[in-house]
Design a protein around this motif. Structure first.
Motif, mmCIF file in Angstrom:
data_model
loop_
_atom_site.group_PDB
_atom_site.id
_atom_site.type_symbol
_atom_site.label_atom_id
_atom_site.label_comp_id
_atom_site.label_asym_id
_atom_site.label_seq_id
_atom_site.Cartn_x
_atom_site.Cartn_y
_atom_site.Cartn_z
ATOM 1 N N GLN A 1 -9.032 2.125 -0.683
ATOM 2 C CA GLN A 1 -8.352 3.316 -1.220
ATOM 3 C C GLN A 1 -6.846 3.086 -1.300
ATOM 4 O O GLN A 1 -6.207 3.447 -2.305
ATOM 5 N N ALA A 2 -6.235 2.496 -0.293
ATOM 6 C CA ALA A 2 -4.790 2.226 -0.301
ATOM 7 C C ALA A 2 -4.431 1.241 -1.398
ATOM 8 O O ALA A 2 -3.374 1.326 -2.035
ATOM 9 N N THR A 3 -5.377 0.279 -1.651
ATOM 10 C CA THR A 3 -5.116 -0.696 -2.724
ATOM 11 C C THR A 3 -5.104 0.002 -4.090
ATOM 12 O O THR A 3 -4.261 -0.271 -4.970
ATOM 13 N N ASN B 1 1.656 1.907 3.101
ATOM 14 C CA ASN B 1 0.392 2.477 3.546
ATOM 15 C C ASN B 1 -0.717 1.436 3.504
ATOM 16 O O ASN B 1 -1.575 1.348 4.407
ATOM 17 N N LEU B 2 -0.718 0.600 2.463
ATOM 18 C CA LEU B 2 -1.714 -0.446 2.337
ATOM 19 C C LEU B 2 -1.582 -1.453 3.477
ATOM 20 O O LEU B 2 -2.598 -1.903 4.067
ATOM 21 N N SER C 1 -10.760 2.566 3.741
ATOM 22 C CA SER C 1 -9.349 2.973 3.758
ATOM 23 C C SER C 1 -8.468 1.905 3.097
ATOM 24 O O SER C 1 -7.507 2.207 2.380
ATOM 25 N N VAL D 1 -2.989 0.132 6.690
ATOM 26 C CA VAL D 1 -4.440 0.231 6.637
ATOM 27 C C VAL D 1 -5.069 -1.147 6.836
ATOM 28 O O VAL D 1 -6.124 -1.295 7.510
ATOM 29 N N VAL E 1 -4.396 3.145 -4.702
ATOM 30 C CA VAL E 1 -3.185 3.975 -4.807
ATOM 31 C C VAL E 1 -1.988 3.111 -5.176
ATOM 32 O O VAL E 1 -1.143 3.502 -5.997
ATOM 33 N N ALA F 1 3.170 3.386 -1.111
ATOM 34 C CA ALA F 1 1.797 2.899 -1.254
ATOM 35 C C ALA F 1 1.658 1.496 -0.660
ATOM 36 O O ALA F 1 0.619 1.162 -0.033
#
Length: 517
Positions: A224-226, A190-191, A221, A194, A228, A187
């Motif tokens: 959302q990554a934050t 991914n963050l 995006s 993004v 997650v 995560a």
């Protein structure tokens, strides 16, 4: 008299003869005349009896008589007087080896040796019933096997519970934590990606290469990554702060429960095995054998019982004395001393014990401070148990009857007067001494201690005096003294009653006068 006259005139005429027969022979036609004749005959017999009695009295038959008519006499002598208390008792040993029943809950006697038998080591004394114990062995053995299986299963469960905690901490927990940490790292990565894409999109937007919608999409995006990333971090926190703690509590509780069950099953197993082993041990106790040489006797039963407590078919309770093996070198006699005499008996007094074949001297060993229970079997007499110890003597056996005479006092060289020669009149004691002319002369005597046969004469008679035995029977003066004393006491009693009645009447008169006022 009329009968004699009629018999004399029977020869004069036939009429008088028939008249006589009519008076002597029963007549069914005149019962009143027959009754009158019988009454006259009985009256004449009474007159003759009175005349005979008057003649005997006139001849002095009941007066104080000569030597041949005074009955038995006794010549006063000096001697030793022994004051004793006599009681019946039975020999027993003061040191007995007790043979007790060791069967819990009691058992039934199937056979028992005869009392008074001399035995050797190993001889069978008592055989007790084994059926109940054999049944108990079977049941307790089954219970022990079941308890053993339960215990082993609990033991295995306990071992698994102890391993489960370590398995969770080192296995399940770490594996789950590692998985969540990997998700967290993914995560984060991914963050970062993004965010970099958003920065590029924002640059392109400022240069006019992308529109605002593409910029908003890039921004969403990042958001959302934050989120997650936060979720992945929260999962790790929940695992460490809640899931791990809860799982450990469950595992530790299960472990404590199994440990308690393990102890309970272990105790139950020991109890069932102990019962089984006790039953097996008691099976050996059903055969009671002699441990040494000696005489075997039954213990004394209660006084009201007619048979021994231990008999074939009888029931014996746990720890009950079934037989005794007495020490014949330490024998004693127990007797009951009446409450009126027990205060005169002291420890250490000599007691003469008369046995069937010989007499030995013992001594008072102890006197009970509490009386034995009185009942119909003792005639409701209150007695105190007294123990007479005996010296070691060959031939003494338990159960022998003994006449015990406890010596309370012994007086040497005293003037002795037979108890049967004494007549007690009021506060005076008197006897009748035979004079040289054969008459019985009354004398007042002062006496001291006595036993059942003799009294010590302090004054009134001398050595050599011949005293009359049972003077109330043979000496008229003795009867007259006793009768006069009785009449005086009766007159005194009547005077007391009259005085009491007079006092009661005066009391009533005074009370009546007070009531009238």
């Amino acid at each position: 008299m009329s009968l004699s006259l009629k018999s004399q005139s029977s020869a004069t005429a036939p009429e008088s003869h028939s008249s006589l027969n009519s008076q002597l022979e029963p007549s069914s036609g005149n019962p009143s005349k027959r009754t009158s004749n019988l009454l006259r005959f009985a009256a004449w017999l009474a007159v003759f009896a009175v005349l005979i009695w008057i003649g005997i009295r006139s001849w002095g038959f009941f007066e104080d008589r000569a030597s041949d008519d005074l009955g038995l006499t006794h010549v006063v002598q000096k001697g030793d007087l022994i004051i004793t208390i006599s009681e019946q008792g039975t020999l027993e040993s003061s040191n007995n080896t007790e043979i007790k029943s060791r069967i819990r809950g009691g058992s039934t006697v199937t056979s028992v040796i005869k009392g008074g038998t001399n035995v050797r080591p190993g001889d069978l004394l008592v055989q007790l019933d084994t059926k109940r114990i054999e049944d108990a062995i079977g049941k307790n053995s089954t219970d022990a096997f079941v308890a053993k299986a339960t215990f082993e299963r609990t033991k295995a469960d306990l071992a698994r519970a102890e391993l489960a905690i370590e398995a969770y901490l080192e296995g399940t927990y770490k594996s789950e934590l590692k998985r969540l940490e990997q998700n967290l790292a993914l995560a984060k990565s991914n963050l970062k990606t993004v965010q970099e894409s958003f920065l590029n999109t924002e640059t392109f937007y400022l240069k006019g290469y992308v529109n605002k919608y593409e910029l908003q999409s890039a921004q969403l995006s990042v958001e959302q990554a934050t989120l997650v990333l936060k979720v992945r971090q929260k999962e790790i926190d929940v695992l460490n702060d809640y899931t791990k703690v809860m799982e450990l509590e469950i595992l530790n509780g299960n472990l404590k429960s199994l440990r308690s069950k393990f102890k309970a099953d272990e105790a139950g197993l020991r109890l069932d095995e102990s019962r089984r082993d006790k039953a097996i041990e008691e099976l050996d106790y059903c055969e009671v054998r002699a441990s040494r040489d000696g005489l075997v006797i039954y213990p004394s039963s209660a006084e009201w019982k007619e048979t021994p407590d231990v008999t074939e078919g009888g029931f014996v309770r746990h720890d009950q004395v079934m037989l005794l093996m007495p020490d014949l070198t330490q024998m004693q006699v127990k007797v009951g001393i009446h409450e009126a005499q027990v205060d005169r008996v002291k420890k250490g007094m000599i007691a003469k014990v008369a046995l069937p074949d010989f007499t030995i001297d013992g001594k008072v060993e102890s006197i009970a401070s509490v009386a034995k229970p009185a009942g119909w079997w003792t005639g409701n007499m209150v007695k105190y148990e007294t123990v007479i110890s005996l010296p070691e003597t060959p031939g003494l056996r338990p159960g022998m009857s003994a006449q015990v005479d406890i010596v309370l006092a012994e007086f040497k060289d005293q003037v002795l007067l037979p108890v049967s020669a004494i007549v007690e009149v009021g506060n005076r004691k008197m006897c009748w001494v035979k004079s040289p002319n054969g008459q019985a002369i009354r004398t007042i005597v002062d006496v001291g201690e006595s036993n059942d046969v003799f009294m010590i004469a302090k004054s009134g008679v001398r050595v050599g005096d011949e005293v009359v035995l049972n003077p109330l029977r043979f000496v008229d003066g003795a009867r007259q003294e006793a009768l006069r004393t009785f009449e005086e006491e009766d007159s005194s009693s009547n005077r007391l009653k009259q005085t009491s009645n007079s006092s009661n009447i005066n009391d009533h008169l005074v009370q009546g006068a007070l009531d009238a006022k």
